[in-house]
Design a protein around this motif. Structure first.
Motif, short mmCIF file in Angstrom:
data_model
loop_
_atom_site.label_atom_id
_atom_site.label_comp_id
_atom_site.label_asym_id
_atom_site.label_seq_id
_atom_site.Cartn_x
_atom_site.Cartn_y
_atom_site.Cartn_z
N ALA A 29 55.65 -53.74 -28.33
CA ALA A 29 56.60 -52.63 -28.48
C ALA A 29 56.97 -52.48 -29.94
O ALA A 29 56.91 -53.42 -30.72
CB ALA A 29 57.86 -52.88 -27.64
N VAL A 30 57.32 -51.24 -30.31
CA VAL A 30 57.83 -50.95 -31.65
C VAL A 30 59.32 -50.70 -31.50
O VAL A 30 59.74 -49.76 -30.80
CB VAL A 30 57.13 -49.73 -32.26
CG1 VAL A 30 57.77 -49.37 -33.61
CG2 VAL A 30 55.64 -49.99 -32.44
N VAL A 31 60.15 -51.54 -32.12
CA VAL A 31 61.60 -51.43 -32.01
C VAL A 31 62.16 -50.80 -33.29
O VAL A 31 61.61 -50.99 -34.37
CB VAL A 31 62.25 -52.79 -31.73
CG1 VAL A 31 61.75 -53.36 -30.42
CG2 VAL A 31 61.96 -53.78 -32.85
N THR A 32 63.26 -50.05 -33.14
CA THR A 32 63.83 -49.29 -34.25
C THR A 32 65.29 -49.68 -34.44
O THR A 32 66.04 -49.83 -33.48
CB THR A 32 63.74 -47.78 -33.97
OG1 THR A 32 62.38 -47.44 -33.71
CG2 THR A 32 64.25 -46.97 -35.16
N CYS A 33 65.70 -49.80 -35.70
CA CYS A 33 67.10 -50.12 -36.05
C CYS A 33 67.94 -48.87 -35.87
O CYS A 33 67.66 -47.83 -36.46
CB CYS A 33 67.18 -50.63 -37.49
SG CYS A 33 68.87 -51.02 -38.03
N LYS A 34 69.02 -48.94 -35.05
CA LYS A 34 69.87 -47.78 -34.75
C LYS A 34 71.12 -47.78 -35.63
O LYS A 34 71.41 -48.73 -36.35
CB LYS A 34 70.28 -47.80 -33.28
CG LYS A 34 69.12 -47.77 -32.29
CD LYS A 34 69.63 -47.57 -30.87
CE LYS A 34 70.55 -48.71 -30.47
NZ LYS A 34 71.05 -48.54 -29.09
N VAL A 35 71.89 -46.67 -35.51
CA VAL A 35 73.11 -46.49 -36.30
C VAL A 35 74.13 -47.57 -35.98
O VAL A 35 74.90 -47.99 -36.85
CB VAL A 35 73.70 -45.08 -36.04
CG1 VAL A 35 75.04 -44.94 -36.75
CG2 VAL A 35 72.74 -44.01 -36.53
N ASP A 36 74.16 -48.05 -34.71
CA ASP A 36 75.15 -49.06 -34.34
C ASP A 36 74.74 -50.48 -34.73
O ASP A 36 75.31 -51.46 -34.27
CB ASP A 36 75.41 -49.00 -32.83
CG ASP A 36 74.14 -49.21 -32.02
OD1 ASP A 36 73.07 -49.43 -32.62
OD2 ASP A 36 74.22 -49.12 -30.78
N ARG A 37 73.68 -50.59 -35.60
CA ARG A 37 73.20 -51.86 -36.13
C ARG A 37 72.57 -52.73 -35.03
O ARG A 37 72.47 -53.94 -35.15
CB ARG A 37 74.33 -52.62 -36.82
CG ARG A 37 75.03 -51.81 -37.91
CD ARG A 37 76.12 -52.57 -38.61
NE ARG A 37 75.59 -53.62 -39.48
CZ ARG A 37 76.36 -54.46 -40.19
NH1 ARG A 37 77.68 -54.36 -40.10
NH2 ARG A 37 75.83 -55.38 -40.95
N GLU A 38 72.14 -52.09 -33.94
CA GLU A 38 71.44 -52.77 -32.87
C GLU A 38 70.03 -52.21 -32.76
O GLU A 38 69.76 -51.08 -33.14
CB GLU A 38 72.17 -52.58 -31.53
CG GLU A 38 73.58 -53.17 -31.49
CD GLU A 38 73.57 -54.69 -31.48
OE1 GLU A 38 72.53 -55.27 -31.18
OE2 GLU A 38 74.64 -55.28 -31.77
N TRP A 39 69.09 -53.02 -32.21
CA TRP A 39 67.73 -52.55 -31.96
C TRP A 39 67.71 -51.73 -30.69
O TRP A 39 68.43 -52.04 -29.74
CB TRP A 39 66.77 -53.74 -31.84
CG TRP A 39 66.66 -54.55 -33.10
CD1 TRP A 39 67.27 -55.73 -33.35
CD2 TRP A 39 65.89 -54.24 -34.27
NE1 TRP A 39 66.95 -56.19 -34.61
CE2 TRP A 39 66.08 -55.28 -35.20
CE3 TRP A 39 65.05 -53.18 -34.62
CZ2 TRP A 39 65.48 -55.30 -36.45
CZ3 TRP A 39 64.44 -53.19 -35.86
CH2 TRP A 39 64.65 -54.24 -36.76
#
Length: 624
Positions: free
Chosen positions: A127-137
């Motif tokens: 899987a490709v995971v992305t860093c979100k605005v809430d500082r969570e993956w």
């Protein structure tokens, strides 16, 4: 200051100064506006640079802190970088595409699982995971070992079978089991095996020599072999609903259908959140079909989504954004843009008269969150049109608050033209014009034998535009207007007719866009008929004949108009005729014309390219 033994004050007299805060210098952020000083209890509005967020979501306020009265901002306005973290080295069975441990907003990492591991929430090995605005993956980037349930599923197991696997539930582990009476192991299996799909075979036990239910194959149509009941080894042939029309065979095995090939499900029309489809739009989508889309936010990069097993696999999720704030109760002070990214803020001022009210709106999850709601303005009633009255209790102030409605009425001899109810907008403007009262047409006095045939006769006043159609009783002929209309000012377009004893009919009435077949030869006897036809390309609807009935021609018909599509209309819609209709500029009523988009353009809205003509009207598709 202190009082000395001589009874005198000793020391400097203190002075009081106004509490003020200076505009702070915010690293990786900036203060809105150009003010340099703020008074006590004033709020500070600031924003962080892209990739950073506010340390504290509470607004900062100029306050007096401590006994010495120092003025400071609380909480302290500051910005921190939006980052996500990964533990390095990775946990067992987990591999990352990088050795970094800290990542910025929207940075991605490819997570790969070992042979006996998978990502729990997606049940995939990569899987490709992305860093979100809430500082969570967006997906938890840790691989877990594949295991099956501790207990075997209750699939008609024998009494002597222990369902507890006693820890033998890891990938590839096997457990012996037996089946209850009248059941047997599915497909002759010797034991249950733990796989990525759980315990197999599924089910563990099946009815011995059980009949099969009526075949209901997913995404397929049965083409041969349909009957009331099915036993072991019975077969049916089927065709996939998506594909080239090839047929396949399904066989009844152990009470269930064994398909020679599965049929892929079609995907619904793509509807990606915060995105617009730019290429690949069509009516049906099958497996491996692709569409290209672009996020509506500031990033204009395009991405591709693929139809897989009835769902769309998006290459990238589009972040939320806000469009320009639309609120008639306020005026925006900040720079107005078409779109605002998540976390951006704007300043506004309320337009309602009276006290000056200011506020801040922030973009949050695709919608605006305002610090204060502006009060709605009021609408002035003013002078009403003649005869118009306000229903209920009229406002004593001659004003109506924003968001409220006003209802109207007219006296009995008048009728209301316009909206019976209008609303005052929050901006203090009426959403519609005030209605007016128009005089109704008076009741007609009819002579003997005259009847109102349409609408049904009634002893009441008529409104403008209403048409009365007259007839005679007992086969008597009508003299005068057969129909009159109520006009402006309460006047009829003509006098009521009279009924007299006449036999036969005069010249038959004309037909718009049509004519009689042959030349009319009046007079016509009672019961005589005349045939009508429409001009070229027009289509006749209704009967072909009118009949002389008691001195009146009866029979209803209409000529439906054709549709014309010229080069200018097609140029305006960026379309052209399809190959089958390339030299066809006209279409009869209810006939169709087919179009295609011009080279280099695509269909803007999902609609058919084959259009039908309805009485001279055809809604053309638009490409761009």
């Amino acid at each position: 200051m202190c009082c000395n033994p001589n009874g005198e004050w000793q020391g400097t007299v203190p002075k009081c100064k106004k509490i003020k805060c200076n505009a702070p210098v915010i690293e990786n952020g900036r203060v809105d506006g150009d003010r340099q000083e703020y008074n006590k209890d004033e709020w500070l509005t600031f924003r962080c640079n892209h990739g950073f967020k506010k340390v504290d979501d509470r607004p900062s306020k100029c306050q007096k802190l401590g006994q010495r009265g120092n003025a400071e901002w609380a909480p302290t306005p500051a910005c921190i970088e939006i980052t996500c973290e990964l533990s390095q080295p990775p946990p067992p069975g987990t591999a990352y595409s990088t050795q970094n441990s800290v990542f910025s907003l929207r940075q991605t990492v490819r997570v790969t699982c070992g042979e006996r591991y998978w990502i729990i929430n997606t049940k995939t090995t990569e899987a490709v995971v992305t860093c979100k605005v809430d500082r969570e993956w967006d997906t938890w980037p840790v691989c877990k070992e594949v295991t099956c349930s501790r207990y075997l599923p209750e699939d008609n197991l024998s009494w002597g079978t222990t369902r507890d696997t006693w820890g033998r539930n890891r990938l590839g582990d096997t457990v012996n089991y037996g089946c209850a009476r009248n059941y047997e192991r599915t497909d002759g299996a010797q034991h249950a095996t733990c796989t990525r799909d759980g315990w197999t075979p599924k089910p563990l036990c099946r009815v011995t020599s059980a009949p099969c239910p009526h075949p209901d194959l997913e995404n397929a149509d049965i083409t041969y072999g349909v009957k009331h009941s099915y036993n072991r080894d019975d077969q049916v042939r089927y065709r996939c609903q998506t594909g080239n029309g090839e047929t396949f065979t399904a066989t009844c095995r152990e009470g269930a259908w064994t398909e020679s090939t599965g049929c892929a499900a079609s995907c619904p029309p793509p509807d990606f959140q915060n995105a617009v489809i730019i290429h690949g739009v069509k009516y049906n989508y099958f497996s491996d079909d692709e569409v290209q889309y672009r996020c509506k936010s500031w990033n204009r990069e395009t991405f591709t989504a693929v139809c897989k097993e009835g769902t769309w696999a998006e290459a990238k999720k589009c972040a939320g954004y806000c469009e320009n704030l639309e609120d008639g109760k306020l005026t925006i002070w900040s720079d107005v843009k078409e779109t605002y990214m998540e976390g951006e803020s704007i300043n506004y001022k309320c337009d309602a008269p009276g006290e000056v009210i200011e506020g801040t709106a922030s973009c949050n999850n695709g919608s605006w969150s305002k610090s204060i709601e502006c009060p709605a303005a009021s609408c002035l009633i003013g002078d009403l049109p003649t005869h118009l009255g306000i229903a209920g209790d009229p406002p004593t102030t001659n004003q109506v608050p924003g968001g409220q409605r006003l209802r109207f009425y007219c006296p009995d001899e008048y009728y209301l033209e316009g909206a019976a109810e209008i609303e005052c907008s929050e901006a203090g403007e009426w959403k519609e014009l005030f209605p007016t009262c128009s005089k109704k047409c008076p009741i007609l006095v009819l002579t003997d034998n005259v009847i109102i045939s349409k609408p049904a006769e009634g002893r009441y006043l008529r409104r403008k535009g209403e048409i009365l159609t007259f007839g005679c009783q007992g086969g008597i002929s009508i003299t005068g207007h057969t129909a009159i209309e109520c006009l402006n000012g309460g006047l009829w377009s003509g006098d009521a007719p009279t009924c007299e004893n006449h036999s036969g009919c005069g010249r038959p009435p004309s037909l718009t866009d049509g004519d009689t077949v042959g030349f009319p030869i009046p007079p016509y006897e009672d019961g005589a008929t005349v045939e009508y036809t429409c001009f070229n390309m027009y289509v006749l609807k209704g009967g072909r004949f009118k009949t002389c009935n008691n001195g009146v021609w009866t029979g209803e018909m209409i000529c439906m108009k054709p549709c014309t599509v010229n080069a200018e209309m097609m140029e305006r819609h960026n379309i052209e005729f399809s190959r089958n209709h390339r030299h066809k500029n006209y279409a009869r009523h209810e006939h169709h014309l087919s179009f295609v988009c011009k080279r280099g353009t695509t269909l803007l809205h999902q609609e058919p390219m084959r259009k039908q003509c309805i009485n001279g009207q055809m809604d053309l598709p638009t490409c761009g």
